[in-house]
Design a protein around this motif. Structure first.
Motif, PDB file in Angstrom:
ATOM      1  N   TYR A 269       0.819  -1.205   0.000  1.00 46.63           N
ATOM      2  CA  TYR A 269       0.000   0.000   0.000  1.00 46.63           C
ATOM      3  C   TYR A 269       0.852   1.254   0.000  1.00 46.63           C
ATOM      4  CZ  TYR A 269      -3.615  -3.304   1.212  1.00 46.63           C
ATOM      5  OH  TYR A 269      -4.473  -4.351   1.207  1.00 46.63           O
TER       6      TYR A 269
ATOM      7  N   VAL B 127     -13.635  -1.302   3.834  1.00 44.55           N
ATOM      8  CA  VAL B 127     -12.508  -2.095   3.321  1.00 44.55           C
ATOM      9  C   VAL B 127     -11.771  -1.320   2.228  1.00 44.55           C
ATOM     10  CG1 VAL B 127     -11.865  -4.197   2.065  1.00 44.55           C
ATOM     11  CG2 VAL B 127     -13.478  -4.318   3.976  1.00 44.55           C
ATOM     12  N   CYS B 128     -12.526  -0.652   1.348  1.00 46.45           N
ATOM     13  CA  CYS B 128     -11.871   0.169   0.311  1.00 46.45           C
ATOM     14  C   CYS B 128     -10.984   1.218   0.961  1.00 46.45           C
ATOM     15  CB  CYS B 128     -12.903   0.846  -0.585  1.00 46.45           C
ATOM     16  SG  CYS B 128     -13.717  -0.290  -1.714  1.00 46.45           S
TER      17      CYS B 128
ATOM     18  N   GLU C 261      -9.694   1.301   4.019  1.00 43.02           N
ATOM     19  CA  GLU C 261      -8.562   0.720   4.762  1.00 43.02           C
ATOM     20  C   GLU C 261      -7.473   0.209   3.826  1.00 43.02           C
ATOM     21  OE1 GLU C 261     -11.416  -0.734   8.405  1.00 43.02           O
ATOM     22  OE2 GLU C 261     -10.318  -2.257   7.266  1.00 43.02           O
ATOM     23  N   THR C 262      -7.872  -0.277   2.663  1.00 40.08           N
ATOM     24  CA  THR C 262      -6.897  -0.860   1.744  1.00 40.08           C
ATOM     25  C   THR C 262      -6.548   0.105   0.612  1.00 40.08           C
ATOM     26  OG1 THR C 262      -8.666  -1.887   0.446  1.00 40.08           O
ATOM     27  CG2 THR C 262      -7.694  -3.216   2.208  1.00 40.08           C
TER      28      THR C 262
ATOM     29  N   THR D  34      -8.249   1.209  -1.831  1.00 40.91           N
ATOM     30  CA  THR D  34      -8.671   0.676  -3.125  1.00 40.91           C
ATOM     31  C   THR D  34      -9.536   1.696  -3.860  1.00 40.91           C
ATOM     32  OG1 THR D  34      -8.662  -1.564  -2.235  1.00 40.91           O
ATOM     33  CG2 THR D  34      -9.995  -1.193  -4.206  1.00 40.91           C
TER      34      THR D  34
END
Ligand SMILES: Nc1ncnc2c1ncn2[C@@H]1O[C@H](COP(=O)(O)OP(=O)(O)OP(=O)(O)O)[C@@H](O)[C@H]1O
Ligand SMILES: [Mg+2]
Length: 160
Positions: free
Chosen positions: A5, A57-58, A60-61, A63
């Motif tokens: 990341y 999730v997007c 946190e990652t 994305t």
């Protein structure tokens, strides 16, 4: 220690679609974003709780993602614009627009038809997105027989 990341490009895109049912939003996603952006859609996720979990999730990652909902109002878009800005995303809006009659015709021709009243309701509530809502970029997309025409929204007069 560096993770994947840390070395990803700095600009993460949050793309937010607005547009009538059957205007072509999912087609635009498939044509332009399938390989690069996750798809967040109530058609797929069904509940706001699940949608929120996917968005988390997007974030946190880190994305890139597209929100593929009708998103006709400022309030509906704010649900994504504000958190995405806070998470450091570049926030990009697309108004996917075709004539109401074209959308209605495509709706009737496709397998997953929505009731005509649903289309009318979204058409009535639809407000063009503006930079004041927090968008860094705004585009107008319309699909014709020879492909997508994508132009800056602010200089595109309403089609209809
Ligand atoms: N340029 C085009 N020419 C002809 N038909 C098209 C074009 N773009 C999309 N369609 C068709 O129109 C229908 C609606 O498109 P699409 O599913 O992308 O709309 P949508 O905006 O995602 O609708 P919804 O909000 O209901 O999910 C589909 O059957 C699609 O194949
Ligand atoms: Mg769709």
């Amino acid at each position: 220690m560096l993770t994947a990341y840390d070395i990803m490009p700095e600009v993460m895109e949050a793309v937010i679609f607005s547009g009538l049912q059957a205007a072509g939003k999912t087609t635009l996603y498939r044509d332009r974003f399938l390989e690069t952006h996750a798809r967040i859609s109530m058609d797929l996720l069904r509940t706001r709780a699940r949608e929120a979990a996917f968005l988390r999730v997007c974030f946190e990652t880190r994305t890139p993602f597209v929100v593929d909902n009708t998103n006709p109002t400022v309030a509906e878009r704010a649900r994504y614009v504000q958190p995405a800005r806070e998470a450091g995303y570049k926030v990009i809006g697309y108004l996917v627009e075709v004539d109401h009659a074209v959308a209605a015709g495509r709706n009737l021709a496709r397998e997953r038809k929505v009731p005509a009243a649903g289309l009318r309701d979204v058409a009535r509530r639809l407000v063009r997105p503006t930079p004041e809502e927090g968008f860094d970029e705004l585009w107008h997309a319309t699909a014709g027989p020879d492909g997508w025409r994508i132009e800056p929204l602010l200089t595109t007069p309403p089609l209809f």
